[in-house]
Each structure stands twice: as C-alpha cells, then as structure tokens.
Design an enzyme around this catalytic site. Structure first.
Site, PDB file in Angstrom:
ATOM      1  N   SER A 121      24.479 -25.223  35.743  1.00  0.00           N
ATOM      2  CA  SER A 121      24.833 -26.484  35.860  1.00  0.00           C
ATOM      3  C   SER A 121      25.178 -27.172  37.284  1.00  0.00           C
ATOM      4  O   SER A 121      25.242 -26.194  38.349  1.00  0.00           O
ATOM      5  CB  SER A 121      26.530 -26.327  35.405  1.00  0.00           C
ATOM      6  OG  SER A 121      27.224 -27.233  35.990  1.00  0.00           O
ATOM      7  N   ALA A 122      25.150 -28.286  37.382  1.00  0.00           N
ATOM      8  CA  ALA A 122      25.310 -28.836  38.839  1.00  0.00           C
ATOM      9  C   ALA A 122      26.769 -28.696  39.418  1.00  0.00           C
ATOM     10  O   ALA A 122      26.845 -28.811  40.528  1.00  0.00           O
ATOM     11  CB  ALA A 122      24.927 -30.464  38.748  1.00  0.00           C
ATOM     12  N   CYS A 123      27.538 -28.139  38.526  1.00  0.00           N
ATOM     13  CA  CYS A 123      29.012 -27.525  38.882  1.00  0.00           C
ATOM     14  C   CYS A 123      28.776 -26.230  40.077  1.00  0.00           C
ATOM     15  O   CYS A 123      29.628 -26.232  40.598  1.00  0.00           O
ATOM     16  CB  CYS A 123      29.839 -27.390  37.932  1.00  0.00           C
ATOM     17  SG  CYS A 123      30.454 -28.933  37.182  1.00  0.00           S
ATOM     18  N   TYR A 152      34.599 -23.132  36.371  1.00  0.00           N
ATOM     19  CA  TYR A 152      33.624 -23.089  35.605  1.00  0.00           C
ATOM     20  C   TYR A 152      32.206 -22.936  36.368  1.00  0.00           C
ATOM     21  O   TYR A 152      31.255 -22.297  36.223  1.00  0.00           O
ATOM     22  CB  TYR A 152      33.374 -24.616  34.943  1.00  0.00           C
ATOM     23  CG  TYR A 152      32.133 -25.038  34.339  1.00  0.00           C
ATOM     24  CD1 TYR A 152      31.781 -24.320  33.030  1.00  0.00           C
ATOM     25  CD2 TYR A 152      31.273 -25.792  34.947  1.00  0.00           C
ATOM     26  CE1 TYR A 152      30.673 -24.873  32.292  1.00  0.00           C
ATOM     27  CE2 TYR A 152      29.871 -26.261  34.185  1.00  0.00           C
ATOM     28  CZ  TYR A 152      29.726 -25.683  33.159  1.00  0.00           C
ATOM     29  OH  TYR A 152      28.621 -26.033  32.625  1.00  0.00           O
ATOM     30  N   GLU A 194      34.583 -33.809  25.442  1.00  0.00           N
ATOM     31  CA  GLU A 194      33.458 -34.641  25.638  1.00  0.00           C
ATOM     32  C   GLU A 194      33.179 -35.161  27.224  1.00  0.00           C
ATOM     33  O   GLU A 194      34.306 -35.019  27.868  1.00  0.00           O
ATOM     34  CB  GLU A 194      33.716 -36.000  24.811  1.00  0.00           C
ATOM     35  CG  GLU A 194      34.932 -36.754  25.152  1.00  0.00           C
ATOM     36  CD  GLU A 194      36.333 -36.348  24.605  1.00  0.00           C
ATOM     37  OE1 GLU A 194      36.379 -35.203  24.066  1.00  0.00           O
ATOM     38  OE2 GLU A 194      37.287 -37.015  24.495  1.00  0.00           O
ATOM     39  N   LYS A 195      31.988 -35.518  27.401  1.00  0.00           N
ATOM     40  CA  LYS A 195      31.669 -35.947  28.799  1.00  0.00           C
ATOM     41  C   LYS A 195      31.919 -37.422  28.735  1.00  0.00           C
ATOM     42  O   LYS A 195      31.936 -38.103  27.755  1.00  0.00           O
ATOM     43  CB  LYS A 195      30.395 -35.277  29.166  1.00  0.00           C
ATOM     44  CG  LYS A 195      30.473 -33.929  28.951  1.00  0.00           C
ATOM     45  CD  LYS A 195      29.323 -33.138  29.696  1.00  0.00           C
ATOM     46  CE  LYS A 195      29.740 -31.806  30.207  1.00  0.00           C
ATOM     47  NZ  LYS A 195      28.839 -31.650  31.481  1.00  0.00           N
ATOM     48  N   LYS A 203      35.259 -45.127  23.604  1.00  0.00           N
ATOM     49  CA  LYS A 203      36.329 -46.001  23.989  1.00  0.00           C
ATOM     50  C   LYS A 203      35.858 -47.567  23.689  1.00  0.00           C
ATOM     51  O   LYS A 203      36.894 -48.240  23.176  1.00  0.00           O
ATOM     52  CB  LYS A 203      36.773 -45.891  25.395  1.00  0.00           C
ATOM     53  CG  LYS A 203      37.538 -44.471  25.480  1.00  0.00           C
ATOM     54  CD  LYS A 203      37.835 -44.657  27.116  1.00  0.00           C
ATOM     55  CE  LYS A 203      38.512 -42.906  27.342  1.00  0.00           C
ATOM     56  NZ  LYS A 203      39.046 -42.876  28.842  1.00  0.00           N
TER      57      LYS A 203
END
Ligand code: NAD
Length: 329
Positions: A121-123, A152, A194-195, A203
């Site tokens: 991940s980019a994380c 994470y 959800e992202k 929404k």
C-alpha cells in the site's frame, strides 16, 4: 514462471479487489483453482462459479497450507483493512494481518509455489513526505527512511521486507505492488471500512434520497489524493506479477485531486449541489499523497489511466443501485 500451466490461488477473494481479480484472471485464461476468504461465502462481494471457493482464516498456518496446495501462483490480497476511519482506530487489528502474510509466505515456500504476489500500500510511505497538499508525488525510494502510517503501514512495510527475504533466502519469486487508493463497483460503501470515493457517493445519494441537501467532509477538504479505478488495478497486478521486477512498484493513478474536488465530481454526477460542513476532528490521513509513476512507465510502458470522472460515474451508479435495492431512503 515455468512452462506448465499457471494454477492460481487468490487470497482475499471475497473482498473488493480480490473478487475482481479472480474474474480478470479467468478472462485472461489463467486457471484459478481456488479463491479464499475468511468471510462465509454469502458475504463475499463476488463469487465466481467454476472456482473452488473456500472460507478459511488465513491467519492460521494449516489453512494457508490448504490454500496453497497444488498452486503455482498465489495472489495475496487478504488483510483486515479499510479506509482511514478504520485504520486509524484499529491499528492492532491491521497489524495482525502479519499472521496472514507470514503464514501464506511459509505455505508458498513449503508447497513449492513458483510465484507470490503481495498487495502492499501507499501507506508504507514516510509521513514526512506527505505533509502538504502539494507534496511531490511519491517515488518508490520514498518508503525509506521508514516512517509509515502507524499500524497498517508498518505491517505492510514489514511484509514487503518478508517477501524480499523469502525470495533471497528461499528462492520464492515475489512481486509487490504498492496500491494507491482503489475504487469501483463491488467495493465497500458503508459500515465503517469504506474509502473516500465510495463514502462520497453514498453521502451524495443519501442527501438526494432524504432531501437533506448537506454533506459532511472529514478534514478541511484540501487534502490531496489520487484514485485508481479497479480495472486499471487488476490489469496492473497481472503486469507486475508477470514482470521481472523484484522491487515494490507503485500501482496508482497520478491524477491528483483535493477531497473537495472529489466531492465536486460526485455532485456533478448526482446532479446536485450540497451544503458542505467540515469535521476537522475526523480522521483525514496525510495532507497530500500522489503516485509517481516514472518507474512503472519505464519498466512496463504503462500506467493506470482511467479518468477519475469516468470511473466515479460507474461507481456512483453501482452504489446507487445497491442503496435502492436495500431500500435506502
Ligand atoms: P477488502 O477488505 O475488500 O478485501 C480484503 C479481504 O481479505 C476481505 O474480504 C477480508 O474478509 C479478507 N480477510 C481478512 N482477514 C482474512 C483472513 N484472516 N483470512 C482470509 N481472508 C481474510 O479490501 P481490498 O480493497 O480488496 O484490498 C485488498 C488488498 O489490497 C488488501 O491487502 C489491502 O490492504 C490492499 N490495498 C487496498 C487498497 C484500496 O484502496 N482498496 C489500497 C492499498 C492497499
């Protein structure tokens, strides 16, 4: 890969990307022998017929051995994860995914699997390089010195290193992609995991259905991100899997938008303008993150390219149909 026919296992197949990956591998002629996820089958986002679909907890090594039996390749996407609201509040759970990665790598080694794909991940990137909305796009080398997303991101970075050392020490061919936000139909759109793209669609649709024309945004809306449509993601997974690139590679769009611009797009698709309020105490992640695609372009001659507006319309339409089917008002 050897000349013999590929027999693939997809871990995390009951989730968003794994479910799409099973279908795309089959469409490319790959013999997907097994799809595995911890969730009971009736909770999988997509179930593909003609594949052995197994509900197994891959934190357990015995289950990983069962999953890896007879496979030539493993695509490891299983993880306990979600959007920023989930990962900021469940750091220990995110880190426990290290059991999945450890045991799947050991099982791949013990069952003589030829190639292992890992979804990082980019994380993993150093937070200091993402502290402004206009921070330069992240190059692969920006993961070090290490200061990833707490919980994470540390788990992802550690598991990337494990892939590297399983290749060096045991000869298991590993390929690693660092996904930047992926979105599309059949993804999580409510429930807390959800992202941003799916959350914004939900929404806006809720506001339309309820007649309450307001939207809450986490942070001040100036934080920047890039979002990759699912079709680009599964195409890139296969390209990276088949490549000779042994180092982790960015797999993400480089079309940068602010969260406010993302909301503009969704409002335009929904044909509505909403009154915005900003929750400055809500989790919002880093201030600016984009994918530098120099390396993937150089090595594979390709980068994700589906425009955000195009992918978001498909995602919006799918979420709207799901919400209407579930009786949302
Ligand atoms: P997802 O949550 O939809 O899918 C992950 C799946 O893993 C889920 O279905 C879950 O049930 C399964 N799982 C969790 N624990 C398990 C266990 N112990 N045993 C077996 N299965 C287990 O997430 P996704 O968006 O499809 O992400 C897939 C992978 O890509 C993950 O590793 C994630 O960290 C990575 N990733 C995703 C994104 C993104 O934007 N979606 C970005 C970066 C990285």
């Amino acid at each position: 890969m050897s000349e013999k026919r590929e027999r693939a296992v997809v871990c995390g197949a009951g989730g968003f990307i794994g479910g799409h990956l099973v279908k795309s591998l089959i469409a490319q002629g790959v013999d997907v022998i097994r799809a595995v996820d911890i969730k009971p089958l009736n909770e999988w986002y997509q179930v593909t017929d003609g594949v052995e679909n197994l509900a197994l907890d891959l934190k357990q090594k015995d289950n990983c051995l069962t999953a890896a039996t007879g496979a030539t390749s493993i695509y490891q996407l299983a993880a306990d994860m979600g959007g920023i609201g989930f990962i900021e509040n469940h750091k220990a759970l995110c880190m426990l995914s290290v059991l999945i990665n450890t045991h799947m790598l050991m099982a791949a080694r013990d069952k003589s699997v030829e190639r292992f794909f890992y979804s990082s991940s980019a994380c993993v990137y150093n937070g200091d390089k993402q502290n402004r909305p206009d921070s330069p796009a992240l190059k692969e080398e920006d993961a070090y010195p290490a200061m990833p997303e707490d919980g994470y991101g540390w788990e992802k970075l550690f598991s990337e290193r494990m892939c590297r050392h399983f290749e060096e020490d045991f000869g298991l061919q590993c390929r690693v992609a660092r996904f930047h936000n992926v979105y599309g139909p059949f993804g999580t759109w409510d429930g807390g995991r959800e992202k941003a793209p799916a959350a914004m669609c939900r929404k806006v649709i809720e506001a339309k259905l309820s007649g309450k024309h307001e939207i809450e945004i986490w942070g001040d809306g100036s934080q920047t991100r890039s979002f990759m449509y699912i079709d680009d993601c599964v195409k890139g997974v296969r390209m990276i899997f088949e490549s000779d690139i042994h180092e982790p590679l960015n797999l993400g769009s480089s079309e940068l938008v602010t969260i406010n611009q993302l909301v503009d797009i969704v409002e335009e698709i929904g044909g509505i303008k909403l009154k915005r309020s900003y929750d400055l105490n809500a989790p919002k992640g880093v201030n600016g993150r984009n994918s530098d695609n120099t390396l993937i372009l150089e090595k594979l001659g390709w980068e994700p390219s589906i425009r955000l507006r195009v992918g978001m319309e498909k995602t919006y339409n799918w979420i709207e149909s799901e919400m209407l089917a579930s009786g949302a008002r």
